[in-house]
Design an enzyme around this catalytic site. Sequence first.
Site, mmCIF file in Angstrom:
data_model
loop_
_atom_site.group_PDB
_atom_site.id
_atom_site.type_symbol
_atom_site.label_atom_id
_atom_site.label_comp_id
_atom_site.label_asym_id
_atom_site.label_seq_id
_atom_site.Cartn_x
_atom_site.Cartn_y
_atom_site.Cartn_z
ATOM 1 C CB THR A 66 -36.358 16.029 27.619
ATOM 2 O OG1 THR A 66 -36.719 14.981 27.052
ATOM 3 C CG2 THR A 66 -36.858 15.911 28.986
ATOM 4 C CG ASN A 114 -44.407 12.152 19.918
ATOM 5 O OD1 ASN A 114 -44.959 13.274 20.042
ATOM 6 N ND2 ASN A 114 -44.152 11.161 20.596
ATOM 7 C CD GLN A 129 -40.647 12.821 16.179
ATOM 8 O OE1 GLN A 129 -40.269 12.629 14.955
ATOM 9 N NE2 GLN A 129 -40.316 12.267 17.271
ATOM 10 C CB SER A 158 -34.042 16.482 19.764
ATOM 11 O OG SER A 158 -33.354 15.199 20.256
ATOM 12 N N GLY A 159 -31.052 16.580 18.485
ATOM 13 C CA GLY A 159 -30.093 16.063 17.360
ATOM 14 C C GLY A 159 -30.555 14.434 16.963
ATOM 15 C CG HIS A 160 -32.198 11.331 19.475
ATOM 16 N ND1 HIS A 160 -33.095 10.190 19.596
ATOM 17 C CD2 HIS A 160 -32.668 12.133 20.275
ATOM 18 C CE1 HIS A 160 -33.782 10.375 20.473
ATOM 19 N NE2 HIS A 160 -33.743 11.425 21.033
ATOM 20 C CB THR A 218 -17.504 21.990 30.018
ATOM 21 O OG1 THR A 218 -16.773 22.513 31.171
ATOM 22 C CG2 THR A 218 -16.497 21.732 28.896
ATOM 23 C CB CYS A 235 -41.242 8.195 25.762
ATOM 24 S SG CYS A 235 -40.159 9.067 24.488
HETATM 25 N N1 PMP Z 1 -40.634 16.098 21.994
HETATM 26 C C1 PMP Z 1 -40.912 15.166 20.887
HETATM 27 C C2 PMP Z 1 -41.982 15.678 20.030
HETATM 28 C C3 PMP Z 1 -40.266 14.004 20.710
HETATM 29 O O1 PMP Z 1 -40.623 13.235 19.573
HETATM 30 C C4 PMP Z 1 -39.292 13.856 21.656
HETATM 31 C C5 PMP Z 1 -38.346 12.483 21.544
HETATM 32 N N2 PMP Z 1 -39.081 11.378 21.590
HETATM 33 C C6 PMP Z 1 -38.740 14.607 22.669
HETATM 34 C C7 PMP Z 1 -39.517 15.883 22.587
HETATM 35 C C8 PMP Z 1 -37.724 14.442 23.370
HETATM 36 O O2 PMP Z 1 -36.416 14.438 22.871
HETATM 37 P P1 PMP Z 1 -35.128 13.986 23.767
HETATM 38 O O3 PMP Z 1 -35.117 12.598 23.428
HETATM 39 O O4 PMP Z 1 -33.981 14.594 22.649
HETATM 40 O O5 PMP Z 1 -35.082 14.421 25.169
#
Ligand code: PMP
Length: 409
Positions: free
Chosen positions: A73, A151, A181, A203-205, A241, A328
């Site tokens: 994001t 996504n 994705q 994104s890491g997660h 930091t 989301c």
């Molecule tokens: N872009 C896409 C295509 C995503 O799937 C997501 C996570 N749902 C995001 C952006 C946002 O990532 P983050 O949760 O790391 O802010």
Amino acid sequence: MKTIYLDNNATTAVAPEVTAALAPFLADQYFNPSSAYDQARQVSAALQTARHELAVLLGGVTPDQLTFTSGATESNNWAIGGVVRAQPQRRHIVTTAVEHPAVFEVCKELARQGCDVTFLPVDRSGQLDRDAYVRALRPDTLLVTIMLANNETGVLFPVAELARIAHETNPAIIFHTDATQAIGKLPLDLTGEFEHVDLLSLSGHKIHAPKGVGALYAKRGTPLRPLIIGGHQENGRRAGTENVPFIVALGRAARLAADHLAGVDQIRQLRDRLEDAVVRTIPYLEVNGHGAPRLPNTLNLSCHYIEGESILYQLNEHGICASSGSACTSGSLEPSHVLKAMHVPFTAMHGSVRFSLSRYTTAAEVDRVIEVFPEVVASLRRISPYWDAARNAPRPTAPQESPAQPTNH
Ligand code: PMP
């Protein structure tokens, strides 16, 4: 009851190797990487190792072109806003109608602030019209921002080619892609096939690192103003930091993702097994994105005449975690803007379910879903007033049965 986690496009489990790698940086390796003693220099070196590991996953870019952020994001907000702030006189942006809110809402906000934004439509299978894309590029176009993989549906856009076309049409155009994705699911070579991409968010997660860490790749020389201003961290590009433990985690997750790329085919086989089984056994079912190139791990289904939230609730009773629309936006009754843009029929739009697999998904888990899901759908239809009415109406044909009817993909 054992959890069957099939919501990996929402987030992924942190890999045990990643937890092990980050742990020392929550314990005795707590030093500020900007400080001037050996202990701190070791922490700073760990940041550089992580940057290098991520650079390898992206096809061997030089690591200084990567900046760590708090997630995709932030990376998307930074990329888009930073380009606009660097060249405020150029106001035209091209994007699509199916971007993640972290791009879509930023573009809508810029439109409210006076930018001219073209939202490209998609067809019934979620694909872009190449000619419409070419026609949208103008002499005053500043930025193109188009995601690599959707996504919700997993549909892939031909970003390498779209970026090349943008630069051939107008070398001043900056091309950004949200690759959140796609990372770790597809090979992504920013020094080869994807060389025309100027900015890339990740994104890491989504790759088995924790939530709250990500990165932005910015090709050297790309005009980009910072989003977060303050100290000199990250070469003055992103102040604050550094989140050392999570950056170390992202680096290790990137290394693991690179190692596992060859195994992605196994994930695809499991996804296909699930898809084939449900398409065979459940009537009035659509595969959203059918016919388009898709991520290997994603299956987005629309079940006519029932409600996605009820499906999720029932799956949950069986320990199965899936998603309806994107995580989301779930919680709102508004159907997904992605499925709306694809013109999924009303009777199917509300009954959408997304299964998304990971390298931890097992065949036994998929088989359990194959056993449970058709019964969940059938039981909800038995109590659906629309289902009764629909059985007397003409049957909407699924694309698998009749590819000649493009409106029913
Ligand atoms: N872009 C896409 C295509 C995503 O799937 C997501 C996570 N749902 C995001 C952006 C946002 O990532 P983050 O949760 O790391 O802010």
